[in-house]
Design a protein around this motif. Structure first.
Motif, PDB file in Angstrom:
ATOM      1  N   THR A 298       5.660   2.678   0.144  1.00  0.00           N
ATOM      2  CA  THR A 298       6.879   3.329   0.644  1.00  0.00           C
ATOM      3  C   THR A 298       7.098   4.758   0.137  1.00  0.00           C
ATOM      4  OG1 THR A 298       8.159   2.497  -1.214  1.00  0.00           O
ATOM      5  CG2 THR A 298       8.077   1.135   0.764  1.00  0.00           C
ATOM      6  N   GLY A 299       6.606   5.067  -1.087  1.00  0.00           N
ATOM      7  CA  GLY A 299       6.910   6.359  -1.676  1.00  0.00           C
ATOM      8  C   GLY A 299       8.201   6.338  -2.479  1.00  0.00           C
ATOM      9  N   PHE A 300       8.810   5.154  -2.580  1.00  0.00           N
ATOM     10  CA  PHE A 300      10.047   5.040  -3.363  1.00  0.00           C
ATOM     11  C   PHE A 300       9.830   4.270  -4.663  1.00  0.00           C
ATOM     12  CE2 PHE A 300      11.684   5.224   1.087  1.00  0.00           C
ATOM     13  CZ  PHE A 300      12.282   6.473   0.981  1.00  0.00           C
ATOM     14  N   ARG A 301       8.619   3.754  -4.845  1.00  0.00           N
ATOM     15  CA  ARG A 301       8.395   2.903  -6.019  1.00  0.00           C
ATOM     16  C   ARG A 301       7.842   3.720  -7.183  1.00  0.00           C
ATOM     17  NH1 ARG A 301       5.276  -2.352  -5.084  1.00  0.00           N
ATOM     18  NH2 ARG A 301       3.563  -0.929  -4.633  1.00  0.00           N
ATOM     19  N   HIS A 302       8.080   3.222  -8.389  1.00  0.00           N
ATOM     20  CA  HIS A 302       7.577   3.882  -9.594  1.00  0.00           C
ATOM     21  C   HIS A 302       6.605   2.961 -10.325  1.00  0.00           C
ATOM     22  CE1 HIS A 302      11.248   6.138  -8.739  1.00  0.00           C
ATOM     23  NE2 HIS A 302      10.678   7.143  -9.377  1.00  0.00           N
ATOM     24  N   THR A 303       5.691   3.582 -11.090  1.00  0.00           N
ATOM     25  CA  THR A 303       4.803   2.784 -11.922  1.00  0.00           C
ATOM     26  C   THR A 303       5.544   2.391 -13.192  1.00  0.00           C
ATOM     27  OG1 THR A 303       3.977   4.716 -13.075  1.00  0.00           O
ATOM     28  CG2 THR A 303       2.762   4.029 -11.109  1.00  0.00           C
TER      29      THR A 303
END
Lengths: 259, 105
Positions: free
Chosen positions: B29-34
Motif C-alpha cells: 500500500t505504501g502506508f505500512r512501516h517496517t
C-alpha cells in the motif's frame, strides 16, 4: 444401593472405548471449509479464482528449474509430479531414517536441495518454498490423509498430542480447549473450527498470501500469548504430525482458501 | 508473473460471457512501516486493460486499498471469434500480460 450415576458412567465408557476425553469422533470431523461462508467456498472451488493456484503455477515452474551446483531440477529425479507426488503430502510429516525424527514437507524439500541439488535451503515461509510445497501437495488433492500411520512415528504423535492438550500462555489455553471442546462457536465474530489441517499450504485472505501450517500454529500461540516455537522446531513438527493424524482419512484440499 | 484467466472456450453469437482474471502481485500500500519505522514504498498495480482483437473493451484503475493478487471479473457480449489480451501495469515499471482465445459460432 447401586448408584445410577455409576451405571451411566459405565455405559458411557462401554460405548466410547477408544476415545479420549474431548476427542472428536471420526464421523464428526469437519474441514475448515465447512465453517466458511459461501463466497469463500466459491473462491476455493474455482481454480481460476483460487489465489493459491497462482503459487501452484509458480511451484510447477520451480519443479522444472535446475538448481544448485548439482544442476538438477526436482523433475530430473522425480519426473512427472502428477504421478510421482500423488498422495505424498497426505502422509507428511513423515519419518526420516537418517535424522531419526519426522520432517515436514517443507523440510523434505530443503533436505532434497541439500543432499541432491547442492543448493542452499529456502527460508521458511519464503515464496519459493511455499510455491514448491503447494505444487507438491496439490498433487494429493482429494487423497485421504494417512500421516502418522508409520509405527516409527508413534512417540512423536504422542508428543504432539501432549502439546495439543497442554495449556500454555498468559491466557492459559490448550489447543483442545477451542478446537475439540468449542468448535462451531465464535471467537470475536469468527467461527472456531476443529483445526483440521487438510488444505496446507493455504491462502488466507487475512494474510493476503499463502502460508504454512507452522505459520498458522504460531499465530494461534501468539493469540493465547504464549512464546511461539521457532519454524522447524521439533515441537511444531510433532504438533503438525498429531494434527494430521487427527485428520486421518479426510481428503486433502491444497491449496485451500480460508478467511 | 503468474496469471489465471477464465474465458469460455466457446460461445454462441450474442451470448453475454463472464471473464475472470487473477494475477499475482503483492499490492504493497505504501502506508505500512517496517519494525524500525521506515516506510515501505508503494508497489501496486495501477491499471488493468482488456483488449479484444486489438480494441479496448474494459479498463480499470487500481488503488492501494485493493488486496494482494487482484481478482477482476467483468462481462462482455460475444460477437466474433478472436483473442482477448490482458495487461496489468504498475509501479516501478511493472508490466504483465496474458491472453485467451474464444470461438464464437
Amino acid at each position: 444401593m447401586i448408584s445410577w450415576r455409576a451405571i451411566a458412567v459405565a455405559t458411557l465408557l462401554a460405548t466410547t472405548p477408544a476415545l479420549l476425553a474431548g476427542e472428536i469422533p471420526l464421523d464428526a470431523r469437519r474441514s475448515g471449509y465447512s465453517f466458511m461462508g459461501p463466497d469463500t467456498r466459491a473462491m476455493q472451488d474455482d481454480d481460476t479464482s483460487n489465489p493459491g493456484m497462482l503459487f501452484v503455477l509458480d511451484g510447477e515452474a520451480l519443479w522444472m528449474k535446475k538448481e544448485g551446483s548439482g544442476d538438477k531440477a526436482c523433475a530430473d529425479c522425480h519426473g512427472d509430479a502428477k504421478s510421482s507426488m500423488k498422495g505424498v503430502a497426505a502422509r507428511y510429516p513423515a519419518f526420516d531414517k537418517a535424522l531419526r525424527r519426522p520432517v515436514t514437507l517443507d523440510q523434505r524439500i530443503n533436505l532434497c536441495r541439500a543432499n541432491h541439488q547442492d543448493a542452499p535451503p529456502l527460508p521458511f515461509e519464503s515464496h519459493d518454498i511455499l510455491a514448491l510445497s503447494a505444487f507438491v501437495a496439490h498433487q494429493s488433492r482429494g487423497a485421504a490423509i494417512t500421516a502418522g500411520d508409520d509405527p516409527q512415528l508413534k512417540p512423536f504423535v504422542e508428543q504432539g498430542r501432549h502439546l495439543f492438550m497442554q495449556r500454555e500462555g498468559q491466557l492459559n489455553l490448550a489447543c483442545t480447549n477451542c478446537h475439540d471442546d468449542n468448535f462451531d462457536k465464535r471467537l470475536a465474530g469468527s467461527p472456531i473450527t476443529q483445526g483440521q489441517p487438510t488444505g496446507y499450504p493455504l491462502y488466507r485472505l487475512e494474510w493476503q498470501t499463502l502460508g504454512s501450517l507452522e505459520r498458522r500454529l504460531r499465530s494461534c500461540m501468539t493469540g493465547v500469548r504464549a512464546q511461539a516455537y521457532d519454524y522447524g522446531a521439533p515441537e511444531l513438527v510433532a504438533l503438525e504430525l498429531y494434527l494430521m493424524s487427527r485428520a486421518h482419512g479426510m481428503p486433502m484440499e491444497t491449496p485451500a482458501v480460508r478467511p | 508473473m503468474a496469471a489465471l484467466i477464465n474465458v469460455p472456450a466457446k460461445a454462441k453469437r450474442g451470448d453475454v460471457i463472464e471473464i475472470r482474471t487473477l494475477t499475482s502481485h503483492i499490492m504493497e500500500t505504501g502506508f505500512r512501516h517496517t519494525m524500525d519505522g521506515a516506510l515501505v514504498p508503494r508497489d501496486i498495480i495501477t491499471s488493468f486493460t482488456c483488449r479484444f482483437n486489438g480494441t479496448e473493451i474494459f479498463r480499470a484503475d487500481l488503488f492501494p486499498a485493493i488486496a494482494a493478487n487482484p481478482y477482476l471479473s467483468f462481462f462482455t457480449v460475444a460477437k466474433e471469434s478472436g483473442k482477448f489480451e490482458f495487461e496489468w501495469i504498475g509501479d516501478n515499471g511493472y508490466s504483465s500480460t496474458a491472453s485467451a482465445s474464444i470461438a464464437v459460432e
